[in-house]
Design a protein around this motif. Structure first.
Motif, mmCIF file in Angstrom:
data_model
loop_
_atom_site.group_PDB
_atom_site.id
_atom_site.type_symbol
_atom_site.label_atom_id
_atom_site.label_comp_id
_atom_site.label_asym_id
_atom_site.label_seq_id
_atom_site.Cartn_x
_atom_site.Cartn_y
_atom_site.Cartn_z
ATOM 1 N N GLY A 71 0.851 -1.316 0.054
ATOM 2 C CA GLY A 71 0.102 -0.047 0.013
ATOM 3 C C GLY A 71 0.832 1.304 -0.068
ATOM 4 O O GLY A 71 1.948 1.475 -0.620
ATOM 5 N N LEU A 72 0.367 2.019 0.895
ATOM 6 C CA LEU A 72 1.094 3.461 0.982
ATOM 7 C C LEU A 72 2.446 3.383 1.579
ATOM 8 O O LEU A 72 2.560 2.763 2.676
ATOM 9 N N THR A 73 3.350 4.443 1.269
ATOM 10 C CA THR A 73 4.620 4.451 1.792
ATOM 11 C C THR A 73 4.383 4.950 3.248
ATOM 12 O O THR A 73 5.213 4.481 4.186
ATOM 13 N N VAL A 74 3.558 5.999 3.476
ATOM 14 C CA VAL A 74 3.529 6.547 5.093
ATOM 15 C C VAL A 74 3.063 5.397 5.830
ATOM 16 O O VAL A 74 3.488 5.270 6.852
ATOM 17 N N ASP A 75 2.041 4.383 5.484
ATOM 18 C CA ASP A 75 1.636 3.352 6.164
ATOM 19 C C ASP A 75 2.676 2.501 6.723
ATOM 20 O O ASP A 75 2.921 1.883 7.688
ATOM 21 N N PHE A 76 3.584 2.305 5.516
ATOM 22 C CA PHE A 76 4.774 1.128 5.802
ATOM 23 C C PHE A 76 5.671 1.917 6.672
ATOM 24 O O PHE A 76 6.212 1.219 7.628
ATOM 25 N N ALA A 82 9.077 4.299 11.666
ATOM 26 C CA ALA A 82 10.062 5.033 10.781
ATOM 27 C C ALA A 82 9.578 6.388 11.133
ATOM 28 O O ALA A 82 8.779 6.894 10.932
ATOM 29 N N GLN A 83 10.885 7.396 11.329
ATOM 30 C CA GLN A 83 10.378 8.781 11.344
ATOM 31 C C GLN A 83 10.883 9.535 10.236
ATOM 32 O O GLN A 83 10.429 10.692 9.989
ATOM 33 N N CYS A 84 11.312 8.712 9.224
ATOM 34 C CA CYS A 84 11.768 9.247 8.003
ATOM 35 C C CYS A 84 11.561 8.315 6.811
ATOM 36 O O CYS A 84 11.739 7.238 6.819
ATOM 37 N N ILE A 85 11.178 9.007 5.806
ATOM 38 C CA ILE A 85 10.977 8.459 4.515
ATOM 39 C C ILE A 85 12.359 8.917 3.838
ATOM 40 O O ILE A 85 12.571 10.252 3.364
ATOM 41 N N LEU A 86 13.249 8.215 3.369
ATOM 42 C CA LEU A 86 14.431 8.521 2.547
ATOM 43 C C LEU A 86 14.294 8.211 0.967
ATOM 44 O O LEU A 86 13.863 7.339 0.506
ATOM 45 N N ILE A 101 5.009 14.259 -3.994
ATOM 46 C CA ILE A 101 4.922 13.017 -3.221
ATOM 47 C C ILE A 101 4.973 13.286 -1.706
ATOM 48 O O ILE A 101 4.136 13.051 -1.114
ATOM 49 N N SER A 102 6.175 14.113 -1.573
ATOM 50 C CA SER A 102 6.541 14.262 -0.062
ATOM 51 C C SER A 102 5.462 15.222 0.613
ATOM 52 O O SER A 102 5.139 14.986 1.894
ATOM 53 N N GLN A 103 4.708 16.116 -0.224
ATOM 54 C CA GLN A 103 3.954 17.104 0.521
ATOM 55 C C GLN A 103 2.428 16.170 0.939
ATOM 56 O O GLN A 103 1.954 16.419 1.654
ATOM 57 N N VAL A 104 2.130 15.447 -0.134
ATOM 58 C CA VAL A 104 0.821 14.620 0.202
ATOM 59 C C VAL A 104 1.200 13.453 1.240
ATOM 60 O O VAL A 104 0.446 13.511 2.072
ATOM 61 N N ASN A 105 2.434 13.009 1.556
ATOM 62 C CA ASN A 105 2.840 12.177 2.490
ATOM 63 C C ASN A 105 2.743 13.017 3.795
ATOM 64 O O ASN A 105 2.159 12.455 4.813
ATOM 65 N N LYS A 106 3.087 14.283 3.752
ATOM 66 C CA LYS A 106 3.214 15.019 5.074
ATOM 67 C C LYS A 106 1.650 15.254 5.381
ATOM 68 O O LYS A 106 1.541 15.342 6.592
ATOM 69 N N LEU A 108 -0.666 13.178 4.901
ATOM 70 C CA LEU A 108 -1.187 11.840 5.293
ATOM 71 C C LEU A 108 -0.819 11.658 6.898
ATOM 72 O O LEU A 108 -1.584 10.957 7.523
ATOM 73 N N ASN A 109 0.520 11.991 6.895
ATOM 74 C CA ASN A 109 1.075 11.539 8.157
ATOM 75 C C ASN A 109 1.906 12.868 8.539
ATOM 76 O O ASN A 109 3.160 12.678 8.215
ATOM 77 N N PRO A 110 1.586 13.675 9.437
ATOM 78 C CA PRO A 110 2.671 15.036 9.642
ATOM 79 C C PRO A 110 3.885 14.623 10.457
ATOM 80 O O PRO A 110 4.704 15.319 10.596
ATOM 81 N N GLU A 111 3.743 13.273 11.169
ATOM 82 C CA GLU A 111 4.879 13.015 12.102
ATOM 83 C C GLU A 111 6.130 12.369 11.273
ATOM 84 O O GLU A 111 7.207 12.249 11.712
ATOM 85 N N ILE A 112 5.773 11.881 9.982
ATOM 86 C CA ILE A 112 7.048 11.329 9.121
ATOM 87 C C ILE A 112 7.430 12.550 8.200
ATOM 88 O O ILE A 112 6.599 13.146 7.466
ATOM 89 N N GLU A 113 8.860 12.582 8.419
ATOM 90 C CA GLU A 113 9.374 13.494 7.268
ATOM 91 C C GLU A 113 9.985 12.820 6.103
ATOM 92 O O GLU A 113 10.386 11.654 6.387
ATOM 93 N N THR A 114 10.157 13.557 5.076
ATOM 94 C CA THR A 114 10.860 12.956 3.898
ATOM 95 C C THR A 114 12.271 13.429 3.867
ATOM 96 O O THR A 114 12.360 14.927 3.992
ATOM 97 N N CYS A 115 13.296 12.747 3.713
ATOM 98 C CA CYS A 115 14.667 13.341 3.756
ATOM 99 C C CYS A 115 15.209 12.870 2.224
ATOM 100 O O CYS A 115 15.034 11.817 2.059
ATOM 101 N N PHE A 116 15.988 13.906 1.936
ATOM 102 C CA PHE A 116 16.471 13.587 0.390
ATOM 103 C C PHE A 116 18.092 13.518 0.569
ATOM 104 O O PHE A 116 18.604 14.308 1.243
#
Ligand code: ADP
Length: 151
Positions: A71-76, A82-86, A101-106, A108-116
């Motif tokens: 399913g969704l990466t934020v759910d995974f 995990a606190q971060c999607i790399l 995508i990172s804004q949509v993920n934010k 969906l779940n504001p606690e998870i940051e996307t790091c690049f």
């Protein structure tokens, strides 16, 4: 415990992916490589094959684990605590897509940051898609993938 998930389709994993993972390793206690399903893409390699290659590559790295998710990466990411999607960034085209995508993920779940992490210049042209094309058309794909990826 600082934990990141590195999501992708890894069809197949390339030396560009491995470079991002290895460079991210000092920043986290654990990295979970997540093989996801991308509805826009048809796979060349079976899920088990992709997972086995990744497991083999990182078998001596205790901070790295591998799993898959439907399913969704934020759910995974939440499931893995995990606190971060790399993600890796190669180009402005990557940026446009990743930013959205990172804004949509934010949302969906504001606690998870996307790091690049920016791609290493020598690896910028490498993509799973180009490797797939080389494999399908009989080109030498080996310089672009880890030794464990053999077809
Ligand atoms: P997706 O199917 O989500 O695009 P990929 O398996 O193609 O996933 O890639 C996963 C992540 O690795 C993405 O963030 C992508 O931008 C990054 N990536 C892919 N190839 C490279 C490379 N050569 N250098 C740096 N990052 C890369």
């Amino acid at each position: 415990m600082k934990r990141a998930v590195f999501p992708g389709t890894f069809d197949p994993i390339t030396i560009g992916h491995v470079d991002i993972i290895r460079r991210a390793l000092p920043l986290f206690d654990e990295i979970v490589i997540g093989v996801g399903r991308n509805n826009d893409k048809t796979h060349l390699f079976e899920l088990d094959t992709r997972l086995n290659w990744i497991r083999e590559i990182f078998k001596n790295e205790p901070k790295i684990s591998v799993d898959h998710y439907p399913g969704l990466t934020v759910d995974f990411a939440r499931y893995k605590n995990a606190q971060c999607i790399l993600r890796g960034l190669r180009s402005v085209t990557d940026f446009e897509y990743e930013f959205q995508i990172s804004q949509v993920n934010k949302a969906l779940n504001p606690e998870i940051e996307t790091c690049f992490i920016m791609a290493t210049p020598a690896f910028t042209p490498i993509s799973s898609k180009i490797v797939r094309d080389l494999i399908i058309k009989g080109g030498d794909y080996k310089p672009f993938v880890p030794d464990e990826v053999r077809v």
